[in-house]
Design a protein around this motif. Sequence first.
Motif, PDB file in Angstrom:
ATOM      1  N   LYS A  69      46.571  50.289  35.892  1.00 23.56           N
ATOM      2  CA  LYS A  69      45.505  50.872  36.689  1.00 23.56           C
ATOM      3  C   LYS A  69      44.205  50.699  35.910  1.00 23.56           C
ATOM      4  O   LYS A  69      44.256  50.380  34.723  1.00 23.56           O
ATOM      5  CB  LYS A  69      45.793  52.330  37.028  1.00 23.56           C
ATOM      6  N   PRO A  70      43.075  50.877  36.557  1.00 19.16           N
ATOM      7  CA  PRO A  70      41.812  50.681  35.839  1.00 19.16           C
ATOM      8  C   PRO A  70      41.716  51.594  34.617  1.00 19.16           C
ATOM      9  O   PRO A  70      42.026  52.779  34.690  1.00 19.16           O
ATOM     10  CB  PRO A  70      40.750  51.045  36.877  1.00 19.16           C
ATOM     11  N   GLU A  71      41.302  51.015  33.500  1.00 24.09           N
ATOM     12  CA  GLU A  71      41.145  51.782  32.256  1.00 24.09           C
ATOM     13  C   GLU A  71      39.670  51.943  31.903  1.00 24.09           C
ATOM     14  O   GLU A  71      39.342  52.182  30.756  1.00 24.09           O
ATOM     15  CB  GLU A  71      41.887  51.081  31.110  1.00 24.09           C
ATOM     16  N   GLY A  72      38.810  51.770  32.866  1.00 20.41           N
ATOM     17  CA  GLY A  72      37.366  51.847  32.638  1.00 20.41           C
ATOM     18  C   GLY A  72      36.675  50.894  33.582  1.00 20.41           C
ATOM     19  O   GLY A  72      37.329  50.096  34.261  1.00 20.41           O
ATOM     20  N   ASP A  73      35.367  50.973  33.647  1.00 19.66           N
ATOM     21  CA  ASP A  73      34.626  50.125  34.567  1.00 19.66           C
ATOM     22  C   ASP A  73      34.665  48.659  34.147  1.00 19.66           C
ATOM     23  O   ASP A  73      34.653  48.327  32.963  1.00 19.66           O
ATOM     24  CB  ASP A  73      33.163  50.591  34.675  1.00 19.66           C
TER      25      ASP A  73
END
Length: 151
Positions: A76-80
Amino acid sequence: MSSVFEVQKTIREILLKILENHSLEQLNKIPQGFNNNIIWNIGHCVSSQQVLVYKLSGLPTMVSEELIQKYKKGTKPEGDVSQTEVDEIKALLSSTLEKTKNDFESGLFVDYNEYTTSMGFTLRNVQDALDFNNYHEGIHTGMAMTLRKLV
């Protein structure tokens, strides 16, 4: 052009339009109740296609191992994501489609390591992988289309 590639081209065009019509902030936004965002779904399509078609055929991928690891199943996204990475994913949507089509038509795909997906589809050859990939990208395109209404 084989119909499997016509379908993928249409899917990729939809994803490109979504990328072009949303700001970096919108692409990175994870709406309440969701665990990913628009750019993750699109990066996941690129990453998964490379694994399903190239890696399982025992061939080198067109994308970095870093990109594959960042967007693979279960992540999943771990930051922008930066605009540079968005631009890379945008370019890969087209380049990976074209190269895969050319590689397929030139007979590059000979071997395939049979793989059963988490949904229970058993992929026995590259044609199965291409067919499943379109189904898979369709699911994530639907997710991206849902997410765009919430950002």
